[in-house]
Design a protein around this motif. Structure first.
Motif, PDB file in Angstrom:
ATOM      1  N   ALA A 533       9.885   2.117   8.524  1.00 52.34           N
ATOM      2  CA  ALA A 533      10.086   2.940   7.420  1.00 52.34           C
ATOM      3  C   ALA A 533       9.897   3.447   6.617  1.00 52.34           C
ATOM      4  O   ALA A 533       9.738   4.309   5.672  1.00 52.34           O
ATOM      5  CB  ALA A 533      11.763   2.410   6.956  1.00 52.34           C
ATOM      6  N   ILE A 534       9.258   2.464   5.340  1.00 49.93           N
ATOM      7  CA  ILE A 534       8.340   2.194   4.357  1.00 49.93           C
ATOM      8  C   ILE A 534       7.213   3.760   4.619  1.00 49.93           C
ATOM      9  O   ILE A 534       6.974   4.460   4.211  1.00 49.93           O
ATOM     10  CB  ILE A 534       8.010   1.214   4.008  1.00 49.93           C
ATOM     11  N   VAL A 535       6.604   3.310   6.045  1.00 57.09           N
ATOM     12  CA  VAL A 535       5.011   4.167   6.213  1.00 57.09           C
ATOM     13  C   VAL A 535       5.096   5.492   6.310  1.00 57.09           C
ATOM     14  O   VAL A 535       4.803   6.029   5.592  1.00 57.09           O
ATOM     15  CB  VAL A 535       4.009   3.359   7.607  1.00 57.09           C
ATOM     16  N   CYS A 573       2.926  -3.640  -0.837  1.00 55.51           N
ATOM     17  CA  CYS A 573       2.976  -2.502  -0.298  1.00 55.51           C
ATOM     18  C   CYS A 573       3.507  -1.386  -1.375  1.00 55.51           C
ATOM     19  O   CYS A 573       2.582  -0.384  -1.156  1.00 55.51           O
ATOM     20  CB  CYS A 573       4.243  -1.568   1.099  1.00 55.51           C
ATOM     21  N   TYR A 574       3.086  -1.363  -2.390  1.00 56.86           N
ATOM     22  CA  TYR A 574       4.248  -0.644  -3.946  1.00 56.86           C
ATOM     23  C   TYR A 574       3.156  -1.889  -4.586  1.00 56.86           C
ATOM     24  O   TYR A 574       2.752  -2.403  -5.253  1.00 56.86           O
ATOM     25  CB  TYR A 574       4.921  -0.396  -4.142  1.00 56.86           C
ATOM     26  N   ASP A 575       1.982  -0.764  -5.227  1.00 61.30           N
ATOM     27  CA  ASP A 575       0.710  -1.382  -6.444  1.00 61.30           C
ATOM     28  C   ASP A 575       1.098  -1.075  -7.672  1.00 61.30           C
ATOM     29  O   ASP A 575       2.412  -0.284  -7.808  1.00 61.30           O
ATOM     30  CB  ASP A 575      -0.605  -0.519  -6.290  1.00 61.30           C
ATOM     31  N   ARG A 589      -2.816   3.157   2.755  1.00 63.03           N
ATOM     32  CA  ARG A 589      -3.360   2.598   3.697  1.00 63.03           C
ATOM     33  C   ARG A 589      -2.530   1.301   3.563  1.00 63.03           C
ATOM     34  O   ARG A 589      -2.854   0.854   4.111  1.00 63.03           O
ATOM     35  CB  ARG A 589      -4.618   2.999   2.885  1.00 63.03           C
ATOM     36  N   LYS A 590      -2.674   0.387   2.629  1.00 61.08           N
ATOM     37  CA  LYS A 590      -2.671  -0.591   2.938  1.00 61.08           C
ATOM     38  C   LYS A 590      -1.022  -1.348   3.421  1.00 61.08           C
ATOM     39  O   LYS A 590      -1.879  -2.443   4.632  1.00 61.08           O
ATOM     40  CB  LYS A 590      -2.252  -1.606   1.356  1.00 61.08           C
ATOM     41  N   THR A 591      -0.660  -0.418   3.028  1.00 67.47           N
ATOM     42  CA  THR A 591       0.832  -0.549   4.488  1.00 67.47           C
ATOM     43  C   THR A 591       0.607  -0.665   5.774  1.00 67.47           C
ATOM     44  O   THR A 591       1.048  -1.071   6.386  1.00 67.47           O
ATOM     45  CB  THR A 591       1.788   0.493   3.693  1.00 67.47           C
ATOM     46  N   MET A 592      -0.214   0.631   5.926  1.00 63.36           N
ATOM     47  CA  MET A 592      -0.146   1.154   7.644  1.00 63.36           C
ATOM     48  C   MET A 592      -1.087   0.101   7.893  1.00 63.36           C
ATOM     49  O   MET A 592      -0.954  -0.788   9.094  1.00 63.36           O
ATOM     50  CB  MET A 592      -1.402   2.165   7.507  1.00 63.36           C
ATOM     51  N   CYS A 593      -2.704  -1.371   7.276  1.00 60.69           N
ATOM     52  CA  CYS A 593      -2.651  -1.800   7.721  1.00 60.69           C
ATOM     53  C   CYS A 593      -2.242  -2.317   8.165  1.00 60.69           C
ATOM     54  O   CYS A 593      -2.135  -4.090   8.647  1.00 60.69           O
ATOM     55  CB  CYS A 593      -4.031  -2.783   6.923  1.00 60.69           C
ATOM     56  N   ALA A 594      -1.283  -3.585   7.189  1.00 64.07           N
ATOM     57  CA  ALA A 594      -0.453  -4.155   7.434  1.00 64.07           C
ATOM     58  C   ALA A 594       0.924  -4.057   8.962  1.00 64.07           C
ATOM     59  O   ALA A 594       0.770  -5.127   9.044  1.00 64.07           O
ATOM     60  CB  ALA A 594       0.366  -4.353   5.907  1.00 64.07           C
ATOM     61  N   ARG A 627      -8.511   5.271  13.116  1.00 62.30           N
ATOM     62  CA  ARG A 627      -9.107   4.726  12.041  1.00 62.30           C
ATOM     63  C   ARG A 627      -9.342   3.443  11.717  1.00 62.30           C
ATOM     64  O   ARG A 627      -9.814   2.654  11.472  1.00 62.30           O
ATOM     65  CB  ARG A 627      -9.409   5.989  10.879  1.00 62.30           C
ATOM     66  N   VAL A 628      -7.608   3.544  11.365  1.00 60.63           N
ATOM     67  CA  VAL A 628      -7.253   2.253  10.915  1.00 60.63           C
ATOM     68  C   VAL A 628      -7.405   1.265  12.169  1.00 60.63           C
ATOM     69  O   VAL A 628      -7.646   0.156  11.228  1.00 60.63           O
ATOM     70  CB  VAL A 628      -5.401   2.275  10.384  1.00 60.63           C
ATOM     71  N   CYS A 629      -7.058   1.417  13.296  1.00 54.96           N
ATOM     72  CA  CYS A 629      -7.596   0.496  13.997  1.00 54.96           C
ATOM     73  C   CYS A 629      -8.678  -0.345  13.948  1.00 54.96           C
ATOM     74  O   CYS A 629      -8.995  -1.721  13.961  1.00 54.96           O
ATOM     75  CB  CYS A 629      -6.746   1.249  15.271  1.00 54.96           C
ATOM     76  N   GLU A 630      -9.445   0.505  13.983  1.00 56.99           N
ATOM     77  CA  GLU A 630     -11.309   0.301  13.902  1.00 56.99           C
ATOM     78  C   GLU A 630     -11.357  -0.244  12.685  1.00 56.99           C
ATOM     79  O   GLU A 630     -12.384  -2.061  12.879  1.00 56.99           O
ATOM     80  CB  GLU A 630     -11.880   1.422  14.261  1.00 56.99           C
TER      81      GLU A 630
END
Length: 671
Positions: A533-535, A573-575, A589-594, A627-630
Motif C-alpha cells: 500500500a505504501i509503494v 520508508c520516509y526520509d 527506491r528504499k521502500t521498493m527494495c524493502a 532492475r530493483v531485483c537485480e
C-alpha cells in the motif's frame, strides 16, 4: 520629507568642471526678510507652519482668504477662491525638521536659527481615488487607535493588579518599602530613582503614578495640531526687491530648542563677472556646541510636475491670522571636508616651504582632498583603491617554508578521495536493508536487515495487524492444491494483495510445509500488504510528504498508537525533512527494495513469480521491477508464460558496466 530628495540638485563638482567656473566668483549673499515676517520673528512665542504645495499651483490665488481648521483628528481647508478641489494631508516624519532662519540684521549674509516649524502639512489636489484612500486610511487609524486604547487599558489593569498584590504582600509580611531598604544599606538615592520609589509605594488605587520616560514618548508621538484651532490665511507673494524667507531642512533628527541657539549659517552664491547674476546659492554653517561639526546647505529648487514648493506660515502670539510666505529651502547636511574652499571669510594659511608636497604621495594627498570636497563617491572609491595598492608592501613568499604544509595538504586530499566502488557500496547501504557482503548462504544475506524493516516484538504487539489475521490464517491453512486452483482475482481479494498471493503461490510451488506459527506468519503477510500500500500510494498521496498521522489515515488506521509497525515503517520508508521533524518525504527506491526483500524471505527457497497483476498493483513496469531485483542480488528467469521469476542468489554486487557507460565519451553525431 520625500519631496526634497526628488528635487535635490547635485552639489558634487568634478575637477574638470572647475575650469568652466573660472568666470564666476563666490560672493556673500545678503538676506532681507519681508517686513511682515520681520516683526513676527521679533516675538519670542511666534509659531510657524510649513505647507507643501505642487510647484505648478497658483497658491497665492488659491489660498488667499482661505481658512485652515486644525483638530486632533484632521486638518481641513476652506478655500473659496480656488478653482480646484484641494485637501490637506499630514505626513508623518519624526526624524526631520524645518528651521526658520533670520539674518543678524537686515541685509546681512549671516543667518541664525529663529525657530522650528511646529507642523508640516501637504496641500494636494483631490480626486475620487484619493478621497476613497483617505477614507480607508481614517478607518484604519480609528481601528488602530481603539486597539491601542484597549491595549493600554489592559496594561494599566495589569499594573494596578500587580500594585495591589504587592501592597497586600508587604502588609501581610511586614516588609518595608524599597526606599527604606536602600536607605538602610546606604544606597545613594538620586532624582532618577524617585519614579521607581513612587511606583513601589503605590497600592493600585486612584490615579497611577507617571512612569519614567512617559513624557518623552508622548512628546515624540507627533505635533499637537489642535493648538492652532482655526486660522485665516493671508497669502503674501515674492517681492521684487529680492526679499526671501530662508529655511533649513534638517534631516538628522529632532533638535531641541536649546540646540537651535548654537547653530549659525552664512549664505553664499556664485556671481558671474560679466552679468553679475547670482546662481548656486548655498549655506555654510557651524555649531558653537560642537566646534568640529561643519554644515553645508544646498538650495532645493522645486520643478513641476513632481517638485513641491514649501510655504512658511507665520503666526503671532494670540493672533488667528496666518501670514503665508514662500520659503527658500536649503537641504542641510554634515560637511566632512577639512575646510571651506569657497568661503571668502575663511582664513587661508600659507603652508611652510618645507611642508609643500614634493613627491608623488604629496600630489596624491592634494588630489584626494579635492576629490573629497567636490568629487563623486564612485571617483573617491576608485582613488582609494589605487592609494591602497600604492601603499601596500609586497611580501615574497618563501616556498621552502610552506613546502611541508603543501605536502601534508596533498596527502590529506588523497586520503579523502573515494573510489567508485566505495561510493557505490555507501549508496547501497543507504538504500537497502542491512546486508552481509561475506554471507555464504542466500538466506543469511539480509538476516539482520529483516529486523530493520519490521521488528519481531512490534509485529507481535501490533493490534492493527490482527484485523486481517483471521482471513490470512485461513489462506495459509489451505492446501497447495487449493491455492493452485484459485483464480488470481479471488485469491487477491482474500489475501488483500497480489503480492501476498504470489508468496503463498511460491510456497505451494516449493511444497513448503505449513508454518509452525500460523498467526505470526499471517501478521508478516499483513506487514507485506502495508508495504504494498505504501509503494502504490506513497508517492501520490499528499505529494509524498506525510506525518505519521496522515500515513495512518491513508491506511485507515483508526487508533494510531495501536500500530507500532506502521510507525516504524514511517521512519524507515520516509526520509526526514528540513525544518519540520514530523513531516517526512517518501523514498520510493528504499521502500521498493524493502518490500521485495521482505516478500522473498517469506518463501523457503527465496524466489517469487512476478506477474502482470503485481506490476499493475505496485504501479511499476517490468523493467523497473527487474532492475530493483537485480540491485538487491536476485537472478532473473523469464518464464514462458506471463511474468518472470526473481530468486535471491548473492549479496549486492558492484555494477561496473553502469559506471563504465557513464564514464565513456558520447558518440559523435553522424552527418
Amino acid at each position: 520629507p520625500e519631496c526634497f530628495s526628488s528635487c535635490l540638485p547635485c552639489f558634487s563638482t568634478s575637477l574638470g568642471k572647475r575650469g568652466a567656473m573660472a568666470a564666476t566668483s563666490v560672493e556673500k549673499v545678503a538676506t532681507t526678510l519681508p517686513h511682515e515676517l520681520q516683526s513676527i520673528f521679533q516675538e519670542p512665542d511666534s509659531k510657524f507652519i510649513a505647507i507643501k504645495v505642487a510647484a505648478d499651483l497658483d497658491w497665492i490665488t488659491a489660498l488667499e482668504g482661505s481658512k485652515l481648521h486644525f483638530s486632533e483628528a484632521e486638518v481641513t481647508l476652506d478655500a473659496p477662491n480656488s478653482t480646484e478641489t484641494l485637501s490637506i494631508q499630514v505626513p508623518e516624519n519624526r526624524w526631520s525638521q524645518l528651521l526658520c532662519l533670520a539674518p543678524e540684521k537686515q541685509g546681512s549674509h549671516k543667518l541664525n536659527v529663529n525657530g522650528a516649524v511646529k507642523a508640516v502639512i501637504e496641500l494636494v489636489r483631490s480626486s475620487n481615488a484619493l478621497v476613497a484612500a483617505e477614507g480607508i486610511a481614517k478607518r484604519t487609524d480609528s481601528i488602530l487607535a481603539s486597539l491601542k486604547a484597549t491595549r493600554e487599558e489592559a496594561k494599566q489593569a495589569e499594573r494596578s493588579a500587580g500594585a495591589k498584590q504587592r501592597a497586600q504582600t508587604r502588609k501581610r509580611c511586614n516588609i518595608a518599602s524599597l526606599r527604606t531598604g536602600l536607605s538602610g544599606v546606604g544606597w545613594p538615592i538620586d532624582e532618577e530613582m524617585e519614579s521607581i520609589f513612587t511606583e513601589d509605594v503605590w497600592d493600585g488605587s486612584g490615579e497611577p503614578p507617571e512612569q519614567r520616560g512617559a513624557a518623552q514618548s508622548s512628546s515624540s508621538s507627533g505635533p499637537n495640531l489642535q493648538e492652532f484651532g482655526s486660522l485665516k490665511v493671508k497669502a503674501i507673494g515674492s517681492s521684487a526687491d529680492g526679499r526671501c524667507v530662508p529655511v533649513a531642512f534638517w534631516g538628522m533628527g529632532n533638535l531641541e530648542a536649546d540646540g537651535h541657539k548654537g547653530i549659525s549659517f552664512k549664505r553664499y552664491g556664485h556671481s558671474k563677472k560679466k552679468t553679475g547674476t547670482l546662481k548656486n546659492l548655498h549655506l555654510r554653517g557651524k555649531s558653537l556646541n560642537a566646534s568640529e561639526l561643519k554644515l553645508s546647505g544646498v538650495l532645493v529648487k522645486p520643478k513641476p510636475p513632481f517638485g513641491k514648493t514649501t510655504l512658511i506660515g507665520a503666526l503671532q502670539p494670540g493672533s488667528k491670522k496666518l501670514l503665508l510666505f514662500q520659503g527658500e529651502v536649503y537641504h542641510v547636511h554634515i560637511d566632512r571636508t577639512a575646510a571651506d574652499p569657497e568661503d571668502p571669510d575663511a582664513e587661508a594659511e600659507e603652508p611652510a616651504e618645507e611642508a609643500m608636497p614634493q613627491t608623488a604621495k604629496g600630489y596624491r594627498d592634494k588630489r584626494k582632498t579635492a576629490i573629497e570636497s567636490f568629487g563623486a563617491a564612485k571617483k573617491l572609491r576608485s582613488f582609494t583603491a589605487v592609494a591602497e595598492r600604492l601603499d601596500r608592501e609586497p611580501e615574497v613568499i618563501e616556498l621552502e617554508k610552506y613546502k611541508e604544509g603543501i605536502a601534508q595538504r596533498v596527502k590529506e586530499e588523497k586520503e579523502k578521495k573515494v573510489t567508485v566502488e566505495q561510493r557505490d557500496l555507501e549508496t547501497k547501504r543507504s538504500v537497502l536493508p542491512t546486508f552481509d557482503m561475506d554471507a555464504k548462504e542466500p538466506h543469511l544475506i539480509y538476516a539482520e536487515g529483516l529486523e530493520s524493516i519490521a521488528q519481531k516484538e512490534d509485529i507481535e504487539a501490533d493490534e492493527f495487524l490482527a484485523t486481517d489475521q483471521s482471513d490470512l490464517v485461513k489462506m495459509v491453512e489451505r492446501s497447495h492444491e487449493e491455492l493452485r486452483k484459485m483464480t488470481a482475482a479471488d485469491a487477491a481479494e482474500k489475501c488483500k494483495t497480489h503480492m501476498a498471493y504470489a508468496v503463498l503461490k511460491a510456497r505451494a510451488a516449493q511444497n513448503a510445509p505449513p508454518p509452525q506459527d500460523l498467526a505470526m506468519f499471517a501478521r508478516k503477510l499483513a506487514v507485506l500488504n502495508i508495504l504494498v500500500a505504501i509503494v502504490s500510494r506513497g508517492a501520490k498521496f499528499k505529494g509524498g510528504k506525510l506525518t505519521y498521522k496522515k500515513l495512518a489515515g491513508m491506511l485507515d488506521v483508526k487508533d494510531e498508537s495501536s500500530c507500532p509497525v506502521l510507525q516504524h515503517l514511517h521512519d524507515y520508508c520516509y526520509d526526514p525533512g528540513v525544518g519540520n521533524k514530523y513531516v517526512r518525504t517518501f523514498n520510493s527506491r528504499k521502500t521498493m527494495c524493502a518490500l521485495l526483500v521482505w516478500a522473498l524471505h517469506l518463501s523457503p527457497e527465496l524466489y517469487l513469480d512476478i506477474t502482470k497483476d503485481t506490476e499493475v498493483e505496485l504501479h511499476f513496469d517490468r523493467a523497473d521491477i527487474t532492475r530493483v531485483c537485480e540491485y538487491i542480488g536476485c537472478r532473473i528467469d523469464v518464464k514462458k508464460g506471463e511474468g518472470f521469476r526473481a530468486t535471491l542468489k548473492e549479496p549486492p554486487k558492484f555494477n561496473s558496466h553502469v559506471y563504465e557507460s557513464q564514464s565513456k565519451a558520447p558518440k559523435a553525431k553522424s552527418k
